[in-house]
Design a protein around this motif. Structure first.
Motif, PDB file in Angstrom:
ATOM      1  N   MET A  27       0.587  -1.381  -0.154  1.00  0.00           N
ATOM      2  CA  MET A  27      -0.142  -0.288   0.001  1.00  0.00           C
ATOM      3  C   MET A  27       0.985   1.093  -0.054  1.00  0.00           C
ATOM      4  SD  MET A  27      -2.973  -1.001  -0.006  1.00  0.00           S
ATOM      5  CE  MET A  27      -3.707   0.290   0.377  1.00  0.00           C
ATOM      6  N   PRO A  28       0.370   2.352  -0.307  1.00  0.00           N
ATOM      7  CA  PRO A  28       1.110   3.353  -0.296  1.00  0.00           C
ATOM      8  C   PRO A  28       1.579   3.539   1.149  1.00  0.00           C
ATOM      9  CG  PRO A  28      -0.583   4.206  -1.233  1.00  0.00           C
ATOM     10  CD  PRO A  28      -1.051   2.722  -1.289  1.00  0.00           C
ATOM     11  N   ALA A  29       2.435   5.016   1.392  1.00  0.00           N
ATOM     12  CA  ALA A  29       2.634   4.365   2.407  1.00  0.00           C
ATOM     13  C   ALA A  29       2.328   5.901   3.292  1.00  0.00           C
ATOM     14  CB  ALA A  29       4.882   5.701   2.752  1.00  0.00           C
ATOM     15  N   GLU A  30       1.612   6.721   2.697  1.00  0.00           N
ATOM     16  CA  GLU A  30       1.232   7.583   3.672  1.00  0.00           C
ATOM     17  C   GLU A  30      -0.397   7.316   4.185  1.00  0.00           C
ATOM     18  OE1 GLU A  30       2.359   7.925   0.774  1.00  0.00           O
ATOM     19  OE2 GLU A  30       3.548   9.626   0.719  1.00  0.00           O
ATOM     20  N   TRP A  31      -0.340   6.948   4.897  1.00  0.00           N
ATOM     21  CA  TRP A  31      -1.860   6.299   5.709  1.00  0.00           C
ATOM     22  C   TRP A  31      -3.301   6.708   5.019  1.00  0.00           C
ATOM     23  CZ3 TRP A  31       0.287   7.226  11.812  1.00  0.00           C
ATOM     24  CH2 TRP A  31       0.711   6.387  11.821  1.00  0.00           C
ATOM     25  N   SER A  32      -2.990   8.278   4.255  1.00  0.00           N
ATOM     26  CA  SER A  32      -4.810   8.675   4.238  1.00  0.00           C
ATOM     27  C   SER A  32      -4.704   7.801   2.549  1.00  0.00           C
ATOM     28  CB  SER A  32      -4.676  10.254   3.859  1.00  0.00           C
ATOM     29  OG  SER A  32      -3.045  10.953   3.266  1.00  0.00           O
ATOM     30  N   ARG A  33      -3.540   8.045   1.792  1.00  0.00           N
ATOM     31  CA  ARG A  33      -3.397   7.387   0.683  1.00  0.00           C
ATOM     32  C   ARG A  33      -4.088   6.125   0.745  1.00  0.00           C
ATOM     33  NH1 ARG A  33       1.178   8.192  -3.030  1.00  0.00           N
ATOM     34  NH2 ARG A  33      -0.002   6.838  -4.165  1.00  0.00           N
ATOM     35  N   GLN A  34      -3.640   5.019   2.371  1.00  0.00           N
ATOM     36  CA  GLN A  34      -3.711   3.921   1.805  1.00  0.00           C
ATOM     37  C   GLN A  34      -5.121   4.301   1.611  1.00  0.00           C
ATOM     38  OE1 GLN A  34      -2.009   2.240   5.342  1.00  0.00           O
ATOM     39  NE2 GLN A  34       0.165   2.378   4.404  1.00  0.00           N
ATOM     40  N   HIS A  35      -6.683   4.523   2.623  1.00  0.00           N
ATOM     41  CA  HIS A  35      -6.983   4.809   3.114  1.00  0.00           C
ATOM     42  C   HIS A  35      -8.119   4.988   1.544  1.00  0.00           C
ATOM     43  CE1 HIS A  35      -6.775   6.280   7.452  1.00  0.00           C
ATOM     44  NE2 HIS A  35      -6.030   4.998   7.190  1.00  0.00           N
ATOM     45  N   GLN A  36      -7.376   6.121   1.014  1.00  0.00           N
ATOM     46  CA  GLN A  36      -8.480   6.704  -0.647  1.00  0.00           C
ATOM     47  C   GLN A  36      -7.898   5.098  -1.439  1.00  0.00           C
ATOM     48  OE1 GLN A  36      -6.111   9.666  -1.104  1.00  0.00           O
ATOM     49  NE2 GLN A  36      -6.655  11.346   0.114  1.00  0.00           N
ATOM     50  N   ALA A  37      -6.927   4.412  -1.024  1.00  0.00           N
ATOM     51  CA  ALA A  37      -7.302   3.462  -2.354  1.00  0.00           C
ATOM     52  C   ALA A  37      -7.907   2.394  -2.385  1.00  0.00           C
ATOM     53  CB  ALA A  37      -5.622   3.053  -1.749  1.00  0.00           C
ATOM     54  N   LEU A  38      -7.723   2.283  -0.511  1.00  0.00           N
ATOM     55  CA  LEU A  38      -9.089   0.966  -0.637  1.00  0.00           C
ATOM     56  C   LEU A  38     -10.646   1.819  -0.346  1.00  0.00           C
ATOM     57  CD1 LEU A  38      -7.264  -0.528   2.439  1.00  0.00           C
ATOM     58  CD2 LEU A  38      -7.660  -0.799   0.542  1.00  0.00           C
ATOM     59  N   GLY A  39     -11.268   3.414  -1.106  1.00  0.00           N
ATOM     60  CA  GLY A  39     -12.157   3.767  -0.480  1.00  0.00           C
ATOM     61  C   GLY A  39     -12.690   3.920   0.533  1.00  0.00           C
ATOM     62  N   LEU A  40     -11.909   3.756   1.562  1.00  0.00           N
ATOM     63  CA  LEU A  40     -12.698   3.754   2.965  1.00  0.00           C
ATOM     64  C   LEU A  40     -12.230   4.855   3.972  1.00  0.00           C
ATOM     65  CD1 LEU A  40     -11.008   0.228   4.350  1.00  0.00           C
ATOM     66  CD2 LEU A  40     -13.268   1.014   3.188  1.00  0.00           C
TER      67      LEU A  40
END
Length: 253
Positions: free
Chosen positions: A238-251
């Motif tokens: 997953m992306p390193a940035e936590w916010s981008r992780q959430h965005q990538a999962l759509g959560l």
């Protein structure tokens, strides 16, 4: 280090399930019944369990409060608790930890008790430590608030499967342990870990990437609130940035 690991990651993972139970003969329910190993096959994948011997022997009324538990989840919690308690080196593999401390594990409704010998001997009650781990079996009938993706789909409106959840929790714990080993031991590498664990370096790096998941994602996994379809494979690299992780999962976390 994150950049180096990312170069070796791939978007696909094939989980290897060890058919030999790590805690065989060491687990019992809260009424003193030994818990035997069992398994179920779903879509060609073997899921392991510890089941009360009273239940297996058709003595349901004599079984403990919790008569069936997912093996991977219990094994991960027990090994992690012992490591934290004794301060073991990350390079020591799980089976060596169990062999050294010979835990006696009892499954209760809201906790797991782990009795270990202070000198590796759990037979003498005078020389034993008792570790208590807060835990509660996820009920298939209990309603949970599922984290829905931005564009809900029918299958993703359901919570993560219990087997997938147990596998994911175990993988996250393993990834954190391997990352700690790489940081603390200058001689450690994905290749050396792979050789010891009997897997590929690719699998090691994929598993280590789970150590960088956001706390919110890990908490949702532990509580069984992730939607179905989000497991080890989806959460690797997953992306390193936590916010981008959430965005990538759509959560929305």
């Amino acid at each position: 280090m994150q950049a180096k690991l990312s170069e070796q990651l791939t978007n696909h993972v094939k989980a290897r399930v060890n058919s030999e139970a790590l805690l065989m003969g060491r687990v019992s329910d809260d009424r003193g019944n030994p818990m035997r190993t069992s398994h179920a096959l779903k879509s060609g994948i073997k899921y392991r369990y510890y089941v009360s011997s009273a239940l297996i022997d058709s003595r349901r009324d004599e079984a403990g409060s919790v008569s069936r538990v997912p093996a991977i989840e219990i094994e991960s919690l027990v090994v992690r608790a012992i490591r934290d308690h004794v301060g073991s080196a990350p390079a020591v593999d799980d089976r060596s930890i169990i062999a050294a401390h010979q835990p006696e594990v009892v499954i209760h409704p809201k906790e797991i008790t782990i009795q270990i010998g202070k000198d590796g001997d759990a037979e003498s009650s005078e020389a034993c430590d008792v570790i208590r781990v807060r835990w509660q079996k996820q009920s298939s009938k209990r309603r949970r608030e599922v984290l829905l993706p931005a564009s809900p789909q029918s299958d993703k409106n359901r919570p993560i499967r219990s087997e997938t959840r147990a596998t994911l929790i175990a993988a996250i714990a393993r990834g954190r342990r391997w990352l700690e080993e790489l940081v603390q031991d200058q001689h450690a590498s994905p290749d050396s870990i792979a050789h010891r664990e009997g897997c590929s370096p690719r699998r090691v790096t994929m598993t280590i990437s789970l150590a960088f998941l956001s706390p919110a994602l890990v908490k949702a996994a532990l509580e069984g609130r992730l939607p179905r379809g989000i497991g080890v494979t989806r959460l690797c690299d997953m992306p390193a940035e936590w916010s981008r992780q959430h965005q990538a999962l759509g959560l929305n976390l």
